[in-house]
Design an enzyme around this catalytic site. Sequence first.
Site, PDB file in Angstrom:
ATOM      1  N   ASP A  50      -4.022   2.340  -4.926  1.00 53.78           N
ATOM      2  CA  ASP A  50      -2.946   2.435  -4.505  1.00 53.78           C
ATOM      3  C   ASP A  50      -2.379   1.366  -3.700  1.00 53.78           C
ATOM      4  O   ASP A  50      -1.477   1.316  -3.080  1.00 53.78           O
ATOM      5  CB  ASP A  50      -2.466   3.769  -3.571  1.00 53.78           C
ATOM      6  CG  ASP A  50      -3.081   3.587  -2.191  1.00 53.78           C
ATOM      7  OD1 ASP A  50      -3.917   2.775  -1.845  1.00 53.78           O
ATOM      8  OD2 ASP A  50      -2.222   4.167  -1.139  1.00 53.78           O
ATOM      9  N   GLU A  51      -3.193   0.207  -3.859  1.00 51.09           N
ATOM     10  CA  GLU A  51      -2.816  -0.920  -2.935  1.00 51.09           C
ATOM     11  C   GLU A  51      -3.149  -2.541  -3.719  1.00 51.09           C
ATOM     12  O   GLU A  51      -4.152  -2.245  -4.675  1.00 51.09           O
ATOM     13  CB  GLU A  51      -3.572  -0.950  -1.830  1.00 51.09           C
ATOM     14  CG  GLU A  51      -4.789  -0.930  -1.830  1.00 51.09           C
ATOM     15  CD  GLU A  51      -5.775  -0.970  -0.430  1.00 51.09           C
ATOM     16  OE1 GLU A  51      -5.488  -1.668   0.508  1.00 51.09           O
ATOM     17  OE2 GLU A  51      -6.587  -0.228  -0.420  1.00 51.09           O
ATOM     18  N   ASP A 104       0.875  -1.201   0.147  1.00 54.64           N
ATOM     19  CA  ASP A 104       0.062   0.054   0.012  1.00 54.64           C
ATOM     20  C   ASP A 104       1.047   1.174  -0.220  1.00 54.64           C
ATOM     21  O   ASP A 104       1.705   1.378   0.874  1.00 54.64           O
ATOM     22  CB  ASP A 104      -0.949   0.105   1.189  1.00 54.64           C
ATOM     23  CG  ASP A 104      -1.797   1.075   1.253  1.00 54.64           C
ATOM     24  OD1 ASP A 104      -3.121   0.909   0.989  1.00 54.64           O
ATOM     25  OD2 ASP A 104      -1.487   2.204   1.534  1.00 54.64           O
TER      26      ASP A 104
HETATM   27  P1  TTP Z   1      -5.141   4.922   1.423  1.00 53.60           P
HETATM   28  O1  TTP Z   1      -4.161   4.011   1.192  1.00 53.60           O
HETATM   29  O2  TTP Z   1      -6.457   4.557   2.405  1.00 53.60           O
HETATM   30  O3  TTP Z   1      -4.513   6.436   2.327  1.00 53.60           O
HETATM   31  P2  TTP Z   1      -3.134   6.870   2.164  1.00 53.60           P
HETATM   32  O4  TTP Z   1      -2.271   6.112   0.916  1.00 53.60           O
HETATM   33  O5  TTP Z   1      -3.411   8.275   1.486  1.00 53.60           O
HETATM   34  O6  TTP Z   1      -2.350   6.740   3.208  1.00 53.60           O
HETATM   35  P3  TTP Z   1      -1.798   5.529   4.014  1.00 53.60           P
HETATM   36  O7  TTP Z   1      -0.336   5.712   4.296  1.00 53.60           O
HETATM   37  O8  TTP Z   1      -2.426   5.387   5.298  1.00 53.60           O
HETATM   38  O9  TTP Z   1      -2.128   4.415   3.096  1.00 53.60           O
HETATM   39  O10 TTP Z   1      -5.837   5.664   0.368  1.00 53.60           O
HETATM   40  C1  TTP Z   1      -5.358   5.838  -0.995  1.00 53.60           C
HETATM   41  C2  TTP Z   1      -5.683   7.306  -1.439  1.00 53.60           C
HETATM   42  O11 TTP Z   1      -7.171   7.308  -1.738  1.00 53.60           O
HETATM   43  C3  TTP Z   1      -5.402   8.401  -0.627  1.00 53.60           C
HETATM   44  O12 TTP Z   1      -4.236   8.780  -0.775  1.00 53.60           O
HETATM   45  C4  TTP Z   1      -6.547   9.226  -0.945  1.00 53.60           C
HETATM   46  C5  TTP Z   1      -7.761   8.612  -1.371  1.00 53.60           C
HETATM   47  N1  TTP Z   1      -8.655   8.402  -0.327  1.00 53.60           N
HETATM   48  C6  TTP Z   1      -9.850   9.383  -0.360  1.00 53.60           C
HETATM   49  O13 TTP Z   1      -9.803  10.026  -1.431  1.00 53.60           O
HETATM   50  N2  TTP Z   1     -10.620   9.500   0.765  1.00 53.60           N
HETATM   51  C7  TTP Z   1     -10.523   8.465   1.831  1.00 53.60           C
HETATM   52  O14 TTP Z   1     -11.319   8.615   2.706  1.00 53.60           O
HETATM   53  C8  TTP Z   1      -9.504   7.778   1.793  1.00 53.60           C
HETATM   54  C9  TTP Z   1      -8.974   6.747   3.275  1.00 53.60           C
HETATM   55  C10 TTP Z   1      -8.572   7.709   0.706  1.00 53.60           C
HETATM   56 MG    MG Z   2      -2.047   4.148   0.768  1.00 51.90          MG
END
Ligand code: TTP
Ligand code: MG
Length: 449
Positions: free
Chosen positions: A157-158, A64
């Site tokens: 992103d994962e 991720d």
């Molecule tokens: P995530 O992988 O949940 O979050 P992240 O990559 O920003 O942070 P982390 O290091 O905790 O993984 O989500 C990926 C992307 O999806 C994030 O950058 C922005 C988008 N997103 C939203 O638009 N709304 C949301 O509520 C979440 C959780 C993510």
């Molecule tokens: Mg992420």
Amino acid sequence: MDKSSPPIDQRKPTDSQALSAVCRSCLHQFEAPQVARDIVCPNCGRNRIVAHPELAQLNIAHIDCDAFYASVEKRDNPELASKPVIIGGEHRGVVSTACYIARMNGVRSAMPMFKAKKLCPDAVIIRPRMTVYRDVGLQIREKFRSITPSVQPLSIDEAFLDLTGTQRLHGMAPAALLARLAGEIEQDIGVTVSVGLAPNKFLAKLASDMDKPRGFIVIGEADKLDILAKLPITRIYGIGAKSAQRLKKDGLTVIGQLQDMEEATLIRRYGEIGQRLFRLSRGIDTRHVSPNSKAKSVSSERTLNKDLADLPSLEDRLWSLSETVAADLKRKEMAGLTVTLKLKTSMHRIITRSRTLDSPTQLAETLFEVGSDLLKPLVDGTPYRLIGIGVSHFRPVTEADQPDLVEPTRTKRAQVERAMDSLRGRFGGSTIKKGRSMRPAPNPTGRRQ
Ligand code: TTP
Ligand code: MG
């Protein structure tokens, strides 16, 4: 305790157990003599080491990206590197994500922007550039596919990766391969990732989240019970705020409490969810990494027997399509933020209209409601030969269909739909109709499928 678990589940790493280790900096693989916190690489002297007794046996990874949107913005504007950055503002002023500097001030995804600004007044606020993020997401996905064809993307992103058999192909253990991949993504694409390596998907996803950013956590058979025991019940996928509240009323807040309960008790109290609670609390997850699951969108469309121009008839078709899409989403454990309606006129012109929701959905009721809103302005006498509805921008299913305080009727309908799903799960498919299917048909020809 689960008396039926195989003995391996009860074993814990001991101080005398040798560890397989990989240096994340130089990829040197070595045996470390015992459980130790500060192992240093005998090759390069650095201390970014992944070590675990079962390292050589684990094949399922979850990767991720760290603060994904914010990382891309920092990559593209180095002046932002040491500043708190918040991405958002598009959907009624909600935070999409925040970089880890802004998170130190308490800023979190889905928080109202005014609150985020209060917590972190110095933050640089940037509107999302979705096309850029999507491109970067696809480049990262290609990197994943360079080490195994078995990649199951979960969102932009994962992804899960199954690394079974890759050792022979690449000449290095999965852990080393993953460390190399993380380094390459950082170097070539300019975004950091966190990695989880485990015996199954559930544990791999938990692991990748445990040491962000730039994390690499390994969970094995021998330590999974101990690790799970301390985690809140909400870390079990599918247990959202509402279920957690129900469990809390029954005094259940951490996974360890579930490990002490009998399967029959959990099923009696919570039905289908009870069985999931039983299995996942013990780290049992038999789902395969399925590279073919549609990750970009889930949709259903139908060419109509005869062209339709009136709202009730089109809504009638829209409802059954919404049910199909919702069933697909639930089966795949996916939930999407964007709902898209598709129409084809009798002259074969394709019209699409989309709306992005505040929180992701997998419910037929929500799909129908949004689809119908998008449909109404297009019903102007034009005859349509095809109608379809789809969902994209997938988010973790744990965030789906949260109780809606603003629209309590939507929450109520969601509850009814879930109850119906659970009945269907127990008694089988088509015998049970959802509420809307039982309403009188809106027009004389309207037939529910
Ligand atoms: P995530 O992988 O949940 O979050 P992240 O990559 O920003 O942070 P982390 O290091 O905790 O993984 O989500 C990926 C992307 O999806 C994030 O950058 C922005 C988008 N997103 C939203 O638009 N709304 C949301 O509520 C979440 C959780 C993510
Ligand atoms: Mg992420």
